[in-house]
Design an enzyme around this catalytic site. Structure first.
Site: not given
Length: 380
Positions: A205, A316
């Site tokens: 991220e 994910e």
């Protein structure tokens, strides 16, 4: 299980005299001990990191074994993972953690259905190194040991992330200090699990929504350089693990985070010799009509696969409402792209999902398979 003595990596030579086994013994800017204890030899990993490894007279450490053959043999099982592997993929996996190991319903599903495990939290920086050079391995070890005992592959998640970061790291404002801290943390983690981790999320991220670097201690102090520092340290510690850059909102092909962010930056970094093997798309998806529905995933994965990396993965996955059609869309998108090596769903059951109001997973709150599970099995 051996605990690497890299915790001593920043100690001055005067205090310790010799570096312990698995400790740092050299590299650019290193001022600590440069000789190793008896039974170990100082071996250069790269220009900035040398490590005490077992041996005498300059021998090399044991060669780590590849974690996964590039062409896995067909599976003879009947669960999700077996069917997915029979389509030529490496794994269909899930996330779990040490606090799930006493949940028999959950672990039985993992054993029967999934071929890969990602630690949900216990490999994040605050869990592994809550204070400088003080490492806590127990919880992460428990999941790795469960995976090994049950023949499951492992994804390591995550080495560098702006969140769940201890204050002692967030408060660093010196370039050299942060560089050493990153190198030490990454090397300690990857060395400990060398040969047991198929893929590492090295940086997680790191992009803002406009494709620029997210503001974090890493980018503020080091600019883009933290990416190369982390990836090179990981490669040195385990040459066989696949090294990933992982992010969310990569589900729309023409979105800036995909184009100006992930694809453009990864191509630049790879051209500079940074050893990025793969791109991970988290794929936390909305229902149809939402911002990032499953319908955008096929084109988005093709855009990511066009980057100069060896592989991509869905890392994910969860989908609000868990529509059977949406899950099949995502699975088929991966099947149609040769670079897409695997899918990880972010949890087993809605009972433990981080999106409890969305019921986004393949098993309901009673650990019973939902329509999406059946649809995937039929599609495979």
């Amino acid at each position: 299980m051996r605990t690497p003595a890299i915790v001593l990596a920043l100690a001055p030579a005067a205090a310790f005299g010799q570096a312990a086994l698995w400790g740092q013994c050299g590299g650019q800017g290193w001022t600590g001990a440069k000789t190793c204890v008896s039974g170990a030899v100082c071996q250069a990993q790269n220009e900035w990191y040398s490590q005490c490894v077992p041996g005498s007279g300059g021998g090399n450490p044991p060669t780590p074994q590849p974690t996964q053959p590039s062409n896995p043999p067909p599976s003879t099982g009947s669960g999700l993972n077996a069917k997915f592997k029979n389509k030529g993929k490496l794994y269909f996996g899930t996330s779990m953690d040490h606090y799930d190991l006493n949940k028999a319903q959950l672990t039985n599903i993992v054993k029967a259905q999934f071929g890969q495990i990602t630690n949900e939290n216990s490999m994040k920086w605050d869990a592994i190194e809550p204070s400088r050079n003080s490492f806590s391995w127990t919880n992460a070890d428990a999941v790795v040991n469960f995976a090994t005992a049950n023949g499951k592959l492992m994804r390591g998640h995550t080495l560098l992330w702006h969140s769940q970061l201890p204050a002692w790291v967030s408060n660093i404002n010196d370039r050299n200090t942060l560089t050493q801290v990153i190198q030490n943390h990454v090397t300690a983690m990857v060395t400990r699990y060398r040969g047991k981790i198929l893929q590492w999320d090295v940086v997680n991220e790191i992009f803002a929504e406009d494709g620029s670097l997210r503001s974090s201690v890493f980018s503020r102090v080091l600019g883009e350089d933290f990416v190369g520092i982390a990836f090179r340290a990981a490669r040195a510690a385990d040459p066989n693990a696949k090294l990933y850059i992982n992010d969310y909102n990569l589900d729309i092909a023409n979105y800036a985070k995909v184009t100006r962010g992930m694809v453009e930056k990864v191509n630049k970094w790879v051209s500079q010799g940074i050893p990025i093997d793969g791109i991970g798309s988290q794929a936390h998806l909305a229902q149809p009509g939402g911002w990032n529905p499953a319908s955008g995933v096929p084109a988005a994965l093709r855009a990511l696969a066009a980057a100069n990396v060896k592989e991509i993965a869905i890392t994910e996955l969860d989908i609000a409402g868990a529509s059977a059609n949406d899950y099949v869309t995502v699975v088929n998108a991966c099947l149609q792209i040769s670079k897409c090596v695997g899918i990880t769903v972010w949890g087993v059951s809605d009972a433990i999902s981080w999106r409890p109001n969305d019921n986004p997973l393949l098993y309901d709150r009673n650990y019973q398979p939902k329509a999406a599970y059946t649809a995937i099995m039929n599609a495979l």
